[in-house]
Structure formats: C-alpha cells, structure tokens
Design a protein around this motif. Structure first.
Motif, mmCIF file in Angstrom:
data_model
loop_
_atom_site.group_PDB
_atom_site.id
_atom_site.type_symbol
_atom_site.label_atom_id
_atom_site.label_comp_id
_atom_site.label_asym_id
_atom_site.label_seq_id
_atom_site.Cartn_x
_atom_site.Cartn_y
_atom_site.Cartn_z
ATOM 1 N N GLU A 68 0.391 -1.411 0.471
ATOM 2 C CA GLU A 68 -0.082 0.009 0.069
ATOM 3 C C GLU A 68 0.972 1.291 0.026
ATOM 4 O OE1 GLU A 68 -3.344 0.677 2.687
ATOM 5 O OE2 GLU A 68 -3.387 -2.083 3.155
ATOM 6 N N ASN A 69 0.501 2.199 -0.958
ATOM 7 C CA ASN A 69 1.084 3.504 -0.409
ATOM 8 C C ASN A 69 2.160 3.669 -0.875
ATOM 9 O OD1 ASN A 69 -0.550 4.612 0.953
ATOM 10 N ND2 ASN A 69 -0.163 3.580 2.313
ATOM 11 N N THR A 70 2.556 2.655 -2.382
ATOM 12 C CA THR A 70 3.872 2.818 -3.206
ATOM 13 C C THR A 70 3.415 2.661 -4.447
ATOM 14 O OG1 THR A 70 4.639 1.323 -1.149
ATOM 15 C CG2 THR A 70 6.066 0.917 -3.762
ATOM 16 N N ASN A 71 3.940 3.591 -5.147
ATOM 17 C CA ASN A 71 4.053 3.681 -6.678
ATOM 18 C C ASN A 71 4.336 2.091 -7.205
ATOM 19 O OD1 ASN A 71 2.464 6.032 -7.374
ATOM 20 N ND2 ASN A 71 4.113 6.992 -7.166
ATOM 21 N N VAL A 72 3.925 1.363 -7.911
ATOM 22 C CA VAL A 72 4.337 0.153 -8.633
ATOM 23 C C VAL A 72 4.965 -0.179 -9.856
ATOM 24 C CG1 VAL A 72 4.762 -2.270 -8.240
ATOM 25 C CG2 VAL A 72 3.372 -1.567 -6.712
ATOM 26 N N ILE A 73 5.841 -0.195 -11.084
ATOM 27 C CA ILE A 73 5.937 -0.592 -11.863
ATOM 28 C C ILE A 73 6.783 -1.436 -12.226
ATOM 29 C CG2 ILE A 73 5.459 2.478 -12.439
ATOM 30 C CD1 ILE A 73 8.782 1.945 -12.533
ATOM 31 N N ALA A 74 6.668 -1.908 -13.290
ATOM 32 C CA ALA A 74 6.647 -3.164 -14.425
ATOM 33 C C ALA A 74 7.946 -2.727 -14.882
ATOM 34 C CB ALA A 74 5.599 -3.722 -15.176
ATOM 35 N N CYS A 75 9.485 -3.977 -15.270
ATOM 36 C CA CYS A 75 10.159 -3.472 -15.704
ATOM 37 C C CYS A 75 10.800 -4.461 -16.209
ATOM 38 C CB CYS A 75 11.413 -3.078 -15.253
ATOM 39 S SG CYS A 75 10.453 -1.045 -14.732
ATOM 40 N N SER A 76 11.654 -4.411 -17.092
ATOM 41 C CA SER A 76 12.732 -6.260 -17.457
ATOM 42 C C SER A 76 13.918 -5.473 -18.432
ATOM 43 C CB SER A 76 11.955 -7.008 -18.701
ATOM 44 O OG SER A 76 13.086 -7.525 -19.776
ATOM 45 N N ALA A 77 14.771 -5.847 -17.377
ATOM 46 C CA ALA A 77 16.382 -5.558 -17.690
ATOM 47 C C ALA A 77 17.024 -6.064 -18.924
ATOM 48 C CB ALA A 77 17.441 -6.411 -16.796
ATOM 49 N N GLU A 78 15.578 -7.319 -19.577
ATOM 50 C CA GLU A 78 15.630 -8.369 -20.831
ATOM 51 C C GLU A 78 16.056 -7.233 -22.240
ATOM 52 O OE1 GLU A 78 17.603 -10.963 -19.621
ATOM 53 O OE2 GLU A 78 17.585 -11.903 -21.912
ATOM 54 N N THR A 79 14.468 -6.714 -21.470
ATOM 55 C CA THR A 79 13.238 -5.907 -22.787
ATOM 56 C C THR A 79 13.633 -4.844 -22.833
ATOM 57 O OG1 THR A 79 11.189 -5.953 -21.878
ATOM 58 C CG2 THR A 79 11.909 -7.692 -23.246
ATOM 59 N N GLY A 80 13.717 -4.021 -21.492
ATOM 60 C CA GLY A 80 14.101 -2.339 -21.758
ATOM 61 C C GLY A 80 12.875 -1.912 -20.871
ATOM 62 N N LYS A 81 11.592 -2.685 -21.007
ATOM 63 C CA LYS A 81 10.304 -2.378 -20.405
ATOM 64 C C LYS A 81 10.187 -1.301 -19.350
ATOM 65 C CE LYS A 81 5.726 -4.380 -19.136
ATOM 66 N NZ LYS A 81 4.960 -3.462 -19.940
ATOM 67 N N GLY A 82 9.456 -0.455 -19.418
ATOM 68 C CA GLY A 82 9.321 0.228 -18.162
ATOM 69 C C GLY A 82 10.852 1.032 -17.725
ATOM 70 N N ARG A 83 12.011 2.032 -18.525
ATOM 71 C CA ARG A 83 12.566 2.101 -18.399
ATOM 72 C C ARG A 83 12.421 3.231 -18.439
ATOM 73 N NH1 ARG A 83 17.596 -0.351 -21.629
ATOM 74 N NH2 ARG A 83 16.452 -0.016 -23.311
ATOM 75 N N ASP A 84 11.872 3.850 -19.601
ATOM 76 C CA ASP A 84 11.728 5.060 -19.596
ATOM 77 C C ASP A 84 10.941 6.062 -18.623
ATOM 78 O OD1 ASP A 84 13.048 5.679 -21.724
ATOM 79 O OD2 ASP A 84 11.003 6.320 -22.879
#
Ligand code: GTP
Ligand code: MG
Length: 200
Positions: free
Chosen positions: A171-187
């Motif tokens: 709770e009270n935490t922003n959560v973002i999905a990332c992947s070091a493999e594909t670069g998802k979430g990097r920006d």
C-alpha cells in the motif's frame, strides 16, 4: 528497427567504489538513488539496463554476488547505489546479518539518499522480507518506488494480475513493471529517478 526514444541521455556512467564500511561511502553530497531487493532479483541487471552499459554493475546467477555497497556516478550529477541483496539462505547467519546491518545503516543514515527503488520479482508474491522492507521504507518516510522486474517472463494478462496483487500488498507505493531483458519500464523509471534527483 525503430527504437523507442531514449528518454535519458547518459553521457557518463562510472563505477566509483565498493564499500564494506561506512567510512568508505562516497563523499561529495550528490543525490543517490538506491536499488534494493532480495538476492538475485535483478538489481545489477536493472542498473545496467537503465544505463545501457552491459557489464557495468556485475550481474550473475550466483545469488549473493553483490556483497558490498557499490557506487556508480552518473553524468557526474548523481549516484546509483547497488545495495547487497537480502534473503539469500545459503550464507552463514553472521554474514547475513552483516549485510542487513550494512544496508539498514545506509538506508537510515544516508542524507544523500533521494529515492529507494525496491525490486521484487514480477512472477511471485512479495516475500515476508520484501514486505518488511516496504513497511520500513513507509514507516521511515523514505521516498520510494517498487519495481516488478523480470516482467518479460510473464504474459500480458499474467503481468496485470500480478501487478494488482503486488499493489494490494504494497500500500502507498507506486509499482511499475520493468524488464532488464526488454527495456520495458525504463523510460517511466527514469522519470521517477530524474524527478527525485531534481528535487534536491
Ligand atoms: P545479487 O547481486 O546477488 O543481489 O543479485 P542481483 O539482484 O544484482 O541480480 P542480477 O542482476 O545479478 O540478476 C540475477 C539473474 O537474473 C541473472 O541471471 C540475470 O540475467 C537475471 N535477470 C535479471 N533481470 C532480468 C530480467 O528483467 N529478465 C530476465 N529474464 N532475467 C533477468
Ligand atoms: Mg547484484
């Protein structure tokens, strides 16, 4: 292939030092962005992916590889701090608590700490230690963010449902999905990082 725009220009990224004790922490008072999470969750890989430098932070599948606090100077403007991973069962108890002590000392004492990025594995429920750390960050009013990494290992629907569960337990935490493999979430992650750096 047309690549997505690279949001952040990295003009320099250098490994500065590994610190095993407080007196070896860097000096110079630049903002610091810390990467935390259990051993093998992908901290070093995410750092390399953000910086688009393959071997800068070491990554391996030998858990417990990063045993010191590692400082990387980015664009001569701020530091990335790779903290030791927690929860690796195979090390001795004393060594395990040394790691905990080192990381906790850094997190609680460090004035330059501008953002704590807590990594969790997108495929699994947060562990008890993940939850404890998240509670600790909230209780101690640390600017923080959770990253569900290795998201490339899930289908789109699986990921959405995992993110829902993670957001519910953090709770009270922003959560973002990332992947070091594909670069998802990097920006998106860079936006949070630069926001924290500029606030100081
Ligand atoms: P410690 O330093 O031991 O605490 O580990 P760490 O959190 O730095 O993990 P590291 O970056 O070394 O990654 C551990 C393993 O997971 C390596 O085999 C990586 O290649 C793999 N890995 C890390 N991130 C990803 C990801 O986004 N996708 C996939 N598929 N594998 C990943
Ligand atoms: Mg590591």
């Amino acid at each position: 292939m047309i690549r997505a725009t690279i949001f952040m220009k990295i003009s320099s990224a250098e490994f500065v030092k590994s610190a095993f004790e407080r007196k070896h922490w860097v000096t110079g008072r630049l903002p610091e962005i810390a990467f935390l999470g259990r051993s093998n969750v992908g901290k070093s890989s995410l750092i390399n992916s953000l910086l688009q430098r393959k071997g800068l932070a070491r990554a391996s599948n030998t858990p417990g590889r990063t045993q010191s606090i590692n400082f990387f100077l980015i664009n001569k403007r701020f530091y990335f701090v790779d903290l030791p991973g927690y929860g690796y069962a195979k090390v001795s108890k004393t060594k395990r608590s040394d790691w905990g002590k080192m990381a906790e000392e850094y997190l609680s004492a460090r004035e330059e700490l501008s953002l704590s990025i807590q990594l969790i594995d997108a495929r699994h429920e947060p562990t008890d230690l993940d939850k404890q750390l998240n509670d600790w960050l909230i209780f101690n009013k640390k600017q923080h963010l959770a990253v569900a990494t290795k998201s490339d290992k899930l289908s789109g629907n699986q990921l959405l449902s995992r993110l829902r569960d993670i957001r519910q337990s953090f709770e009270n935490t922003n959560v973002i999905a990332c992947s070091a493999e594909t670069g998802k979430g990097r920006d998106e992650l860079w936006k949070y990082i630069l926001g924290a750096v500029e606030k100081r």
